[in-house]
Design a protein around this motif. Structure first.
Motif, PDB file in Angstrom:
ATOM      1  N   LEU A 158       0.720  -1.085  -0.021  1.00 46.49           N
ATOM      2  CA  LEU A 158      -0.125  -0.035   0.056  1.00 46.49           C
ATOM      3  C   LEU A 158       0.944   1.499  -0.036  1.00 46.49           C
ATOM      4  O   LEU A 158       0.523   2.257  -0.226  1.00 46.49           O
ATOM      5  N   ILE A 159       2.166   1.199   0.444  1.00 45.90           N
ATOM      6  CA  ILE A 159       2.803   2.376   0.607  1.00 45.90           C
ATOM      7  C   ILE A 159       3.773   2.579  -0.478  1.00 45.90           C
ATOM      8  O   ILE A 159       4.021   3.681  -1.129  1.00 45.90           O
ATOM      9  N   ARG A 160       4.748   1.417  -0.679  1.00 45.23           N
ATOM     10  CA  ARG A 160       6.006   1.648  -1.673  1.00 45.23           C
ATOM     11  C   ARG A 160       5.471   1.837  -3.015  1.00 45.23           C
ATOM     12  O   ARG A 160       4.459   1.226  -3.525  1.00 45.23           O
ATOM     13  N   ASP A 161       6.315   2.751  -3.658  1.00 45.70           N
ATOM     14  CA  ASP A 161       6.166   3.355  -4.831  1.00 45.70           C
ATOM     15  C   ASP A 161       4.759   3.842  -5.168  1.00 45.70           C
ATOM     16  O   ASP A 161       4.277   3.785  -6.420  1.00 45.70           O
ATOM     17  N   LYS A 162       4.168   4.329  -4.098  1.00 43.59           N
ATOM     18  CA  LYS A 162       2.834   4.886  -4.330  1.00 43.59           C
ATOM     19  C   LYS A 162       2.824   6.306  -3.783  1.00 43.59           C
ATOM     20  O   LYS A 162       3.601   6.827  -2.683  1.00 43.59           O
ATOM     21  N   VAL A 163       1.916   7.388  -4.327  1.00 43.67           N
ATOM     22  CA  VAL A 163       1.491   8.402  -3.881  1.00 43.67           C
ATOM     23  C   VAL A 163       0.211   8.173  -3.005  1.00 43.67           C
ATOM     24  O   VAL A 163      -0.638   7.557  -3.559  1.00 43.67           O
ATOM     25  N   VAL A 164       0.109   8.741  -1.648  1.00 43.95           N
ATOM     26  CA  VAL A 164      -0.659   8.236  -0.932  1.00 43.95           C
ATOM     27  C   VAL A 164      -1.234   9.281   0.076  1.00 43.95           C
ATOM     28  O   VAL A 164      -0.421  10.099   0.286  1.00 43.95           O
ATOM     29  N   LEU A 165      -2.418   9.186   0.653  1.00 44.57           N
ATOM     30  CA  LEU A 165      -3.063  10.004   1.555  1.00 44.57           C
ATOM     31  C   LEU A 165      -3.562   9.069   2.627  1.00 44.57           C
ATOM     32  O   LEU A 165      -4.281   8.044   2.251  1.00 44.57           O
ATOM     33  N   VAL A 166      -3.057   9.191   3.820  1.00 45.98           N
ATOM     34  CA  VAL A 166      -3.424   8.278   4.958  1.00 45.98           C
ATOM     35  C   VAL A 166      -4.056   9.124   6.208  1.00 45.98           C
ATOM     36  O   VAL A 166      -3.658  10.397   6.691  1.00 45.98           O
ATOM     37  N   LEU A 208      -7.728   9.007  -8.764  1.00 48.27           N
ATOM     38  CA  LEU A 208      -7.870   8.139  -7.386  1.00 48.27           C
ATOM     39  C   LEU A 208      -8.013   6.653  -7.865  1.00 48.27           C
ATOM     40  O   LEU A 208      -8.692   6.201  -8.789  1.00 48.27           O
ATOM     41  N   GLY A 209      -7.078   5.839  -7.428  1.00 46.22           N
ATOM     42  CA  GLY A 209      -6.619   4.617  -7.674  1.00 46.22           C
ATOM     43  C   GLY A 209      -5.638   4.288  -8.712  1.00 46.22           C
ATOM     44  O   GLY A 209      -5.413   3.477  -8.975  1.00 46.22           O
ATOM     45  N   ASN A 210      -5.477   5.313  -9.581  1.00 43.27           N
ATOM     46  CA  ASN A 210      -4.578   5.309 -10.455  1.00 43.27           C
ATOM     47  C   ASN A 210      -3.113   6.051 -10.371  1.00 43.27           C
ATOM     48  O   ASN A 210      -1.975   5.507 -10.316  1.00 43.27           O
ATOM     49  N   GLU A 211      -3.290   7.231  -9.809  1.00 41.51           N
ATOM     50  CA  GLU A 211      -2.226   7.883  -9.232  1.00 41.51           C
ATOM     51  C   GLU A 211      -2.014   8.241  -8.119  1.00 41.51           C
ATOM     52  O   GLU A 211      -0.856   8.420  -7.397  1.00 41.51           O
ATOM     53  N   VAL A 212      -3.040   8.344  -7.374  1.00 42.72           N
ATOM     54  CA  VAL A 212      -3.124   8.432  -5.809  1.00 42.72           C
ATOM     55  C   VAL A 212      -4.186   7.273  -5.098  1.00 42.72           C
ATOM     56  O   VAL A 212      -5.295   7.136  -5.624  1.00 42.72           O
ATOM     57  N   SER A 213      -3.639   7.005  -4.270  1.00 43.65           N
ATOM     58  CA  SER A 213      -4.414   6.088  -3.321  1.00 43.65           C
ATOM     59  C   SER A 213      -4.952   6.717  -1.768  1.00 43.65           C
ATOM     60  O   SER A 213      -4.023   7.387  -1.446  1.00 43.65           O
ATOM     61  N   LEU A 214      -6.043   6.540  -1.390  1.00 43.41           N
ATOM     62  CA  LEU A 214      -6.509   6.908  -0.132  1.00 43.41           C
ATOM     63  C   LEU A 214      -6.713   5.955   0.874  1.00 43.41           C
ATOM     64  O   LEU A 214      -7.203   4.881   0.357  1.00 43.41           O
ATOM     65  N   TYR A 215      -6.187   5.995   2.115  1.00 50.60           N
ATOM     66  CA  TYR A 215      -6.259   5.215   3.122  1.00 50.60           C
ATOM     67  C   TYR A 215      -7.141   5.650   4.313  1.00 50.60           C
ATOM     68  O   TYR A 215      -6.211   6.763   4.888  1.00 50.60           O
ATOM     69  N   SER A 216      -7.931   5.276   4.857  1.00 52.54           N
ATOM     70  CA  SER A 216      -8.631   5.399   6.139  1.00 52.54           C
ATOM     71  C   SER A 216      -8.474   4.388   7.223  1.00 52.54           C
ATOM     72  O   SER A 216      -8.913   3.173   6.919  1.00 52.54           O
TER      73      SER A 216
END
Length: 224
Positions: free
Chosen positions: A59-67, A95-103
């Motif tokens: 979920l984190i490696r090689d990704k742009v994320v918001l947590v 969303l889901g392609n370039e950026v992932s959101l995690y709650s």
């Protein structure tokens, strides 16, 4: 008297090893950038979709994320997921392609996968946004890792659910802002971290910043 003080100080001189350690701590970049920036726990978390992931590897490696951290019951008093949904809407196809959101729930005992799934269905949580359930201990461990790059005035006992963390796992660059901050600002910040995003083609003035032309960011009191 002065001689006694001098003798006391000189009796315990700093060693070369201690001096080296002090220099290393002073010169290395902070843990939110460069070395140590991606030292996240690789614990198992389960999405509201029912799929299990390794937190860092998947979920984190090689990704742009918001947590961010939340619980379903806390939405009655502080609707953090409502604020995050505004960011999700503005991201659109990214969303889901370039950026992932995690709650990440802070109350895994009550927030079962089934309950998270029901909430996601009721509120139309889109693909690319995961409601995650770790164990109670792992929730604290993950939160403690993100707290390392918060400024001191945002530190408090327990898990901070009023701050959102964002970053690029490829380069180990992380930041944070208030959960209820302007969603347009949040999307802009995420855009800064997206891989391959252009820095801008316009000609810029070199040298010191012209402070007379700066406009105060109305959200600057919330930013980290």
């Amino acid at each position: 008297m002065n001689n006694k003080k001098d003798q006391k100080v000189s009796a315990h001189p700093i060693s070369k090893m201690e001096l080296r350690d002090l220099l290393v701590k002073a010169l290395l970049p902070p843990p939110t950038q460069g070395r140590g920036g991606n030292q996240f726990p690789d614990v198992e978390v389960t999405s509201h979709t029912g799929k299990a992931y390794r937190f860092y590897s998947d979920l984190i490696r090689d990704k742009v994320v918001l947590v961010q951290f939340m619980s379903i019951d806390s939405q009655k008093h502080f609707p953090s997921l409502e604020h995050i949904s505004q960011i999700a809407q503005r991201l659109g196809d990214k969303l889901g392609n370039e950026v992932s959101l995690y709650s990440i729930t802070t109350d895994p005992e009550k927030d079962t996968v089934e309950r998270l799934a029901a909430y996601a269905g009721e509120h139309g949580i889109p693909a690319g946004w995961h409601l995650l359930r770790p164990s109670e201990d792992d929730s604290k461990t993950i939160s403690g890792r993100f707290a390392r790059h918060l400024s001191r005035h945002h530190h408090h006992e327990g898990i901070n659910m009023r701050m959102v963390h964002y970053g690029n796992g490829s380069v180990g660059l992380w930041g944070a802002f208030a959960t209820d901050a302007d969603p347009d600002m949040a999307v802009t910040r995420l855009g800064w971290l997206q891989n391959g995003s252009p820095a801008g083609s316009g000609i810029k003035r070199a040298g010191p910043v012209d402070l007379t032309r700066l406009k105060k960011d109305k959200h600057s009191n919330r930013d980290v």
